[in-house]
Design an enzyme around this catalytic site. Structure first.
Site, PDB file in Angstrom:
ATOM      1  N   GLU A 117       0.998 -54.635 -25.181  1.00 23.21           N
ATOM      2  CA  GLU A 117       0.475 -55.856 -25.816  1.00 23.21           C
ATOM      3  C   GLU A 117       0.355 -57.003 -24.819  1.00 23.21           C
ATOM      4  O   GLU A 117      -0.586 -57.787 -24.878  1.00 23.21           O
ATOM      5  CB  GLU A 117       1.362 -56.253 -26.997  1.00 23.21           C
ATOM      6  CG  GLU A 117       1.072 -55.393 -28.224  1.00 23.21           C
ATOM      7  CD  GLU A 117       2.159 -55.478 -29.278  1.00 23.21           C
ATOM      8  OE1 GLU A 117       3.071 -56.320 -29.152  1.00 23.21           O
ATOM      9  OE2 GLU A 117       2.100 -54.669 -30.230  1.00 23.21           O
ATOM     10  N   SER A 203      -1.702 -43.799  -6.823  1.00 21.38           N
ATOM     11  CA  SER A 203      -2.794 -43.502  -7.754  1.00 21.38           C
ATOM     12  C   SER A 203      -3.521 -42.180  -7.483  1.00 21.38           C
ATOM     13  O   SER A 203      -3.911 -41.504  -8.437  1.00 21.38           O
ATOM     14  CB  SER A 203      -3.809 -44.641  -7.746  1.00 21.38           C
ATOM     15  OG  SER A 203      -3.173 -45.873  -7.988  1.00 21.38           O
ATOM     16  N   HIS A 330      -5.473 -43.542 -22.638  1.00 25.64           N
ATOM     17  CA  HIS A 330      -5.152 -43.167 -21.256  1.00 25.64           C
ATOM     18  C   HIS A 330      -4.455 -44.330 -20.533  1.00 25.64           C
ATOM     19  O   HIS A 330      -3.450 -44.152 -19.868  1.00 25.64           O
ATOM     20  CB  HIS A 330      -6.415 -42.754 -20.501  1.00 25.64           C
ATOM     21  CG  HIS A 330      -6.240 -42.716 -19.021  1.00 25.64           C
ATOM     22  ND1 HIS A 330      -5.450 -41.775 -18.407  1.00 25.64           N
ATOM     23  CD2 HIS A 330      -6.707 -43.532 -18.043  1.00 25.64           C
ATOM     24  CE1 HIS A 330      -5.462 -41.999 -17.095  1.00 25.64           C
ATOM     25  NE2 HIS A 330      -6.200 -43.068 -16.851  1.00 25.64           N
ATOM     26  N   SER A 331      -5.039 -45.511 -20.663  1.00 27.00           N
ATOM     27  CA  SER A 331      -4.452 -46.703 -20.048  1.00 27.00           C
ATOM     28  C   SER A 331      -4.990 -47.900 -20.805  1.00 27.00           C
ATOM     29  O   SER A 331      -5.767 -47.751 -21.761  1.00 27.00           O
ATOM     30  CB  SER A 331      -4.853 -46.805 -18.577  1.00 27.00           C
ATOM     31  OG  SER A 331      -6.219 -47.203 -18.475  1.00 27.00           O
TER      32      SER A 331
END
Lengths: 439, 372
Positions: A117, A203, A330-331
């Site tokens: 959030e 990443s 996913h993100s």
């Protein structure tokens, strides 16, 4: 020409001998001892002698395909109601451990919710939740020792949390503030901790796999294993192939832990592979393989414990595929309703959610209750908000930190670049956010 | 990838004589574009013995394994001694757990090496030809180079060294001739060196192996047998990031590295003998970090600079040198900084003699600069 003729003659003789040997097995030994050429006697055996494979002959032409053998079954301990199916398979975990496992799953959920959030409010730049995969993290982490080295992908925050990474440390990393162990250099959720033997996340997908194998090789004989987490999509990278093959040929005590959650961003597994999942590949590399219910924390625990024991004893790799479902997006840069139905997600969340399943188990044992749950959630919300508020207020590291740790020692050319930037910033300070960095 | 490589000899079938015969043939075919002359004025004390470059590298690797009981060497075919004999007898001496073959997979070799180094063990990886380092590009550029930085110095792979034979060899064509240093020079976090001969190869390799940062060593393969000199047998190291002035001069600066240094030394001799021009020859030695001070001091002194490398012109490492020299020495330059390099084509097979930055091309450019 003469040479060719001779070779032909030998092969004819061999074929004759083979046919004789096949019908009269007792002759085998005699023929071997009196072979035409002692040095090539193995070429007269009835079995294939190719160096590439130890196998048998067949005169029937047929494909070996996915239906030639049954899919690898999924190991489980509990059913969806948290009831143990075969009592002997229940891991004998103490009350304290069980509660630590469960609480970590709940705390991870609460932290995820608040940080997700907060990204939506623009307070941190990026976030990735762990919804639905809590059991894969906690079950495996609980079966390891703190000395075992962990390589992750990015969706394994629960492993780090179980090892003792604090809410403050998670939040400081997401903010890249002065207390971030990574010195503000990487995107949020790229955690790492030397103290907790959790190698810093990067990443590029799958790069950690062959690295984990190398570390396992180096740590051979030290009574430690290396565990390496990755997703079903990552398993398609060339580095995954490299890692599986190296680990087997170089006998490395590494546990490959695949979180098969059904999706790689928007790509469903039937566009990712056509074999028997990731587990199906293990035996092809000569790797002992387990497939486990990734929503069953006790099954994950048992599988990891079993894998660890074998890896240490045999100095060999193990592949674990934990089947689960990615309940979250996913993100924060992804809206998963664009490629899968919210109904499908809701079904998994309602009917086969790892935290819920584990809670039933604990309640059956009288170890957990609605009251305890409420209390833990409320307390955790407070803890996260406090850490969040504090993390937000902390300054970023000094901006010249940008030039540090490229090399162990600052080389002259980078020092010059830093000095030039310092002069520039002096002149144009009002155009840079200097106030957010430590003085 | 394997199928494209030069004839590779499996451990079982290979005869040493076959290999050495092949390498001799290869050297004979290729050594025409330069004349190797050993280093003069080597200031390293102690016993010396005659070694070619592969023997000096073998000696350095032996020294590394002896002085660091945990160090390991791995790559394709290193177990039986390597296709260029650089790891000869090391497996016999130190065992299969410390000198071993890997599966044929460059990204695996680099990734594995990083992991070994992350766990604190010295990793010496071999990529069979620099041309085949590209599958490992991601591991080297995104991982090895950035390990320390991205973790806030919590983890690093400084104990990793990657060796790869590079450069022209007479008939290596597209995939046995490349000089990929410029690709890696654009990568903060790694160090890159190129030796010009046996002494340099040993000293630099030992420095790289013991350096706290990941290092790439590009070894000009044509020098493996062609370059022979008196190499100190003791343990010694040579500095990374430091260029060598091989010939002092006052009229023009010639900069190169690897095999090209020997071409430039010949050019300097021709300029002196035939044209009475005094050329200064610099071996850059280290591509990253590189020795700006030595280069710019020489450029300021002579006012004329030629940079020569085998790799193609566009974005070759010469571009970096040229830009830096014009920035630092603008008022001292009397002619444009000039690059003599391979053309912007793949490295060809039968056209190699016309591809290389030969002494004639370098001489031609030098004379043009003098008359500028």
């Amino acid at each position: 020409m003469v040479k060719t003729f001779n070779l032909c003659k030998i092969s004819v003789v061999m074929a004759l001998r083979n046919s004789v040997l096949r019908t009269v097995p007792g002759l085998k030994k005699i023929v071997f001892n009196n072979g035409l050429r002692k040095s090539s006697s193995r070429l007269f055996s009835t079995e294939p002698n190719f160096p590439g494979a130890k196998t048998s002959w067949t005169e029937k032409l047929q494909f070996t395909e996915t239906d030639s053998y049954a899919p690898i079954p999924v190991f489980r301990v509990m059913d969806r109601q948290g009831c143990v199916i075969i009592p002997d398979e229940e891991p004998q975990l103490g009350e304290e451990t069980l509660l630590k496992m469960y609480k970590t799953m709940v705390v991870l959920n609460v932290m995820d919710k608040i940080l997700y959030e907060s990204q939506r409010q623009g307070r941190i730049s990026f976030y990735m939740t762990n919804y639905g995969e809590e059991a894969t993290h906690i079950g495996s982490a609980a079966a390891l020792t703190l000395d075992d080295l962990v390589y992750g992908q990015y969706r394994e925050a629960g492993v780090l949390m179980y090892r003792g990474f604090t809410l403050t440390q998670f939040i400081d990393q997401c903010y890249g503030n002065i207390d971030d162990l990574g010195r503000g250099k990487q995107m949020p959720v790229h955690y790492g901790s030397r103290e907790l033997n959790f190698v810093t996340i990067s990443s590029p997908l799958a790069t950690q796999l062959p690295q984990a194998v190398g570390s396992a090789y180096a740590l051979k004989g030290s009574n430690k294993v290396v565990i390496c987490y990755f997703g079903d999509g990552t398993a398609s990278e060339g580095d995954a192939h490299a890692a599986f093959n190296f680990s087997a040929t170089l006998d490395c005590p590494v546990i490959f832990f695949c979180r098969n959650n059904g999706y790689a961003i928007s790509t469903p597994v039937d566009e990712q592979y056509r074999g028997d999942g990731i587990a199906g590949r293990g035996p092809a590399y000569g790797i002992h393989t387990l497939r486990v219910d990734g929503n069953d924390v006790l099954a994950v625990y048992k599988a990891t414990q079993f894998a660890r024991e074998y890896a240490l004893k045999a100095n060999k790799p193990v592949l674990i595929e934990a089947l689960t479902y990615r309940v979250g997006d996913h993100s924060t840069s992804d809206d998963s309703s664009a490629y899968r139905s919210p109904k499908e997600v809701a079904e998994w969340a309602a009917n086969d959610y790892p935290t819920k399943k584990f809670r039933y188990y604990l309640e059956n044992k009288g170890l957990w209750s609605e009251d305890k749950e409420k209390q833990l959630v409320e307390q955790t919300k407070k803890d996260v908000m406090i850490a969040f508020g504090a993390g937000e207020k902390k300054p970023k590291p000094k901006w010249t930190e940008m030039y540090e740790d490229v090399y162990k020692f600052l080389p002259p050319h980078i020092r010059k670049q830093r000095e030039a930037m310092q002069d520039h910033v002096k002149k144009y300070r009002e155009h840079y956010p200097l106030g957010s960095f430590q003085k | 990838m394997a199928l494209c490589k030069l004839p590779k000899f499996s451990t079982e079938l290979c005869q040493n004589s076959l290999i050495s015969g092949y390498v001799k043939y290869l050297v004979k075919r290729s050594s025409s574009h330069f004349v190797y002359k050993p280093d003069e004025n080597v200031n390293i004390q102690g016993e010396k013995t005659k070694m070619n470059m592969f023997q000096a590298i073998n000696n350095a690797l032996d020294t590394a394994l002896r002085t660091d009981p945990k160090a390991v060497i791995f790559g394709e075919d290193v177990g039986f001694g390597g296709v260029f004999r650089c790891t000869l007898d090391l497996q016999k001496k130190y065992g299969k757990s410390r000198v071993f073959n890997t599966p044929l997979c460059e990204q695996g070799i680099a990734g594995f090496g990083i992991g070994v180094a992350v766990a604190g063990t010295t990793a010496i990886a071999e990529i069979q030809f620099a041309d085949y380092i590209f599958p490992a590009f991601d591991q080297l550029v995104n991982e090895a180079a950035k390990y320390r930085y991205r973790s806030g110095n919590q983890f690093d792979c400084g104990k990793l060294t990657v060796r790869a034979p590079c450069g022209a060899v007479g008939h290596g064509a597209l995939y046995h001739s490349q000089s990929p240093e410029a690709y890696f020079a654009h990568t903060p976090g790694i160090k890159i060196v190129v030796p010009r001969g046996p002494i340099k190869a040993k000293g630099l390799l030992l420095s790289c192996i013991r350096d706290p940062d990941p290092c790439l060593v590009f070894e000009p393969k044509v020098l493996y047998r062609a370059a022979v000199e008196e190499v100190p047998v003791d343990d010694f190291q040579l500095p990374i990031g430091k260029a060598d002035i091989l010939v002092s001069g006052s009229d023009i600066t010639l900069i190169g590295w690897g095999t090209q240094v020997h071409v430039l030394k010949e050019v300097a001799a021709m300029l002196k003998d035939t044209h009475k021009i005094s050329a200064e020859v610099i071996d850059l030695v280290s591509i990253l970090p590189w020795d700006v001070d030595t280069v710019c001091k020489s450029a300021s002194k002579t006012g004329r600079v030629i940079i020569a490398h085998e790799a193609p012109l566009t974005s070759g490492f010469g571009a970096e040198l040229a830009a830096t020299i014009q920035e630092h020495c603008f008022l001292k330059l009397q002619a444009p900084v000039t690059r003599v390099t391979g053309p912007d084509t793949p490295f060809p097979h039968v056209f190699e003699p016309l591809y290389l930055p030969t002494k004639w091309r370098c001489l031609d450019e030098a004379l043009k600069l003098i008359d500028y």
